[in-house]
Scaffold this active site. Structure first.
Site, PDB file in Angstrom:
ATOM      1  N   LYS A  14      42.796  -3.433  44.739  1.00 60.72           N
ATOM      2  CA  LYS A  14      42.945  -4.860  44.429  1.00 60.72           C
ATOM      3  C   LYS A  14      42.321  -5.104  43.067  1.00 60.72           C
ATOM      4  CE  LYS A  14      41.026  -8.703  44.656  1.00 60.72           C
ATOM      5  NZ  LYS A  14      41.552  -9.185  43.346  1.00 60.72           N
ATOM      6  N   GLU A  74      28.792  -1.724  42.819  1.00 62.64           N
ATOM      7  CA  GLU A  74      28.122  -1.771  41.522  1.00 62.64           C
ATOM      8  C   GLU A  74      28.175  -3.192  41.018  1.00 62.64           C
ATOM      9  OE1 GLU A  74      29.406   0.514  37.951  1.00 62.64           O
ATOM     10  OE2 GLU A  74      28.300  -1.184  37.113  1.00 62.64           O
ATOM     11  N   CYS A 108      28.847  -3.988  31.916  1.00 58.88           N
ATOM     12  CA  CYS A 108      27.723  -4.088  32.863  1.00 58.88           C
ATOM     13  C   CYS A 108      26.443  -3.496  32.296  1.00 58.88           C
ATOM     14  CB  CYS A 108      28.085  -3.481  34.212  1.00 58.88           C
ATOM     15  SG  CYS A 108      28.762  -1.845  34.064  1.00 58.88           S
ATOM     16  N   GLU A 118      22.556 -12.744  34.400  1.00 56.32           N
ATOM     17  CA  GLU A 118      23.487 -11.988  33.577  1.00 56.32           C
ATOM     18  C   GLU A 118      24.238 -12.941  32.642  1.00 56.32           C
ATOM     19  OE1 GLU A 118      25.930  -7.948  34.245  1.00 56.32           O
ATOM     20  OE2 GLU A 118      26.477  -9.551  35.611  1.00 56.32           O
TER      21      GLU A 118
END
Ligand code: ADP
Length: 453
Positions: free
Chosen positions: A155, A227, A261, A356
């Site tokens: 997906k 992750e 990331c 973040e």
């Protein structure tokens, strides 16, 4: 039939469309994957590796075309898009050999018993992937899952369905039917897939979604690898090569518009060298070319969408309102483009210091001591990468050992040598990828034992 239209973030023009998968069809898709799995497993590693190599090398051979699609769909500079597409097949043979070695049966004996430890496929694996590396991320999860003998349902992110489809199609064209299938859509399709009869979920994305997946997977005690981003620190010690450190900071804060990331999100510089380091970084920032990724020389493209742009700009605005100083950039933003920005005077209470950012912003904090640098760098629930720049290699390595991230780079990026894991500590990772142990996470270990004769 409902369509998911994909837009170019640099121009706002549609790039293409896919059909959204009705969630009600997902159980049937999973059933097809389950039916296809035993024959795929029975092929054996060598035959699977042969097909996987052929499919991935064919994708790589189309790097110019696929790289352009990456740029058009999510904005990164064309050279980076082409590099990403080329990486799909580069080193695929070595990668598959490494997986074969990791999953080969092992004989273990004691005085009485002879055991064989097998690493069997789990069955059906769902791969739920993000948009920032829209072909490399699917490959990252799909390839080891397939090589281990699982069938896979991918997906892709709803931001980059065309890239996900193009990658999967490269495999579908070569592999037996239903070994790889694609589900298109957003949260709803993701949730339904996680709750369906899959055996494992491999996911890269936000911490909130990761938590959600872990919760949903707990019902069936399904295996998960998650992750979930980071807030990577960089420490610059007094004796660091400041030119190199600033070059790294500029590259790792702004590449892919900061949507990586393991982007550098927080920079802690020893006070004695803070001024010089900042000067160098500001200079490099001002020379960074921001443009549509298809333009020659573009180094930073647009943010993937308006939501991500607004999230980044809101963090910057809030930090400035709380006393942060704009040292470069901070203006000239337009459409989805954010000018690379250097902020000084960052304090711990600012959202930009804790959450973040995922944008082209370098946040500098001057610290009085090495102890303070280490303490503040580690003061985060995240723990993906960290970087330390220093002149004395032994000393820098001792500082690196005190970092609580999963991957720590000394005078370079955090990622390790070939064969080492890609691993996030604390809330950045749950399970990990690559390396012998990473490959084994796509398998069920079984032990068969007989008496020794
Ligand atoms: P990002 O902010 O990087 O897009 P997300 O975590 O929102 O990260 O999305 C990563 C992937 O997870 C996408 O493919 C997205 O559609 C999917 N997703 C989002 N919500 C859920 C959910 N509740 N369950 C499963 N998948 C989800």
């Amino acid at each position: 039939m409902t369509l998911l239209i994909s837009y170019n973030p640099a121009t706002g023009d549609p790039v293409g469309e896919v059909e959204i998968t009705p969630s009600s069809e997902i159980p049937d898709i999973v059933a097809l994957a389950r039916a296809a799995q035993p024959a795929w497993q029975a092929l054996g590693h060598e035959a699977r590796a042969e097909l996987l190599t052929r499919a991935h090398e064919a994708l790589s051979a189309r790097a110019d075309e696929l790289g352009r699609l990456i740029t058009e769909e999510m904005g990164k500079p064309l050279a980076d898009g082409i590099g990403e597409a080329r990486s799909l097949g580069a080193g695929v043979r070595e990668h598959l050999n490494e997986i074969a070695e990791a999953l080969a049966p092992e004989v273990v004996e004691d005085g009485r018993l002879h055991s064989v430890v097998y690493h069997d496929p789990l069955g059906v694996c769902a791969a739920i992937t993000p948009w920032n590396f829209p072909m490399a991320m699917p490959q990252w999860m799909v390839l080891p899952a397939l090589a281990a003998g699982n069938t896979v349902i991918l997906k892709p992110s709803e931001e980059t369905p065309l890239c996900g489809q193009a990658y999967a199609q490269g495999l579908i064209d070569v592999l037996p039917s239903n070994v790889v299938q694609v589900v298109h859509g957003a949260d709803d399709q993701g949730k339904t897939l996680v709750e369906s009869d899959v055996d494992m979920i491999a996911f890269t994305g936000s911490r909130e979604t990761g938590r959600h997946i872990l919760r949903s997977a707990s019902g069936g005690l399904k295996r998960v690898i998650l992750e979930m981003g980071g807030k990577d620190p960089m420490i610059v010690l007094e004796d660091a090569d400041l030119e190199e450190a600033a070059k790294f900071a500029a590259w790792n804060s702004y590449r892919n518009a900061g949507q990586v990331c393991v982007s550098t999100e927080r920079i802690f510089v020893l006070a004695g060298v803070a001024e010089r380091f900042t000067e160098l970084l500001v200079e490099m920032t001002k020379n960074t070319r921001v443009a549509n990724g298809l333009e020659d020389g573009a180094q930073v493209g647009p943010m993937v969408n308006a939501t991500q742009r607004d999230h980044v700009l809101a963090q910057v605005e809030e930090a400035v309102a709380q006393g942060a100083e704009v040292l470069a950039g901070g203006e000239g933003h337009h459409d989805n483009f954010i000018m690379p920005t250097v902020l000084g005077g960052i304090t711990e209470d600012m959202a930009i210091a804790r959450e973040e950012t995922f944008g082209p912003v370098a946040c500098i904090t001057s610290v009085a001591s090495e102890e303070e640098a280490i303490e503040r760098a580690n003061d985060t629930p995240f723990g993906l990468g960290a970087v330390v720049f220093g002149g004395d290699v032994e000393h820098t390595a001792r500082v690196a050992r005190r970092m609580t991230a999963g991957m720590i780079g000394i005078n370079r990026a955090a990622a390790g040598a070939e064969g080492t894991p890609w691993v996030g500590a604390r809330q950045s990772g749950y399970g990990f990828h690559r390396s012998r142990d990473g490959h084994r996470q796509f398998t069920q270990t079984r032990v068969v034992t007989r008496p020794r004769v």
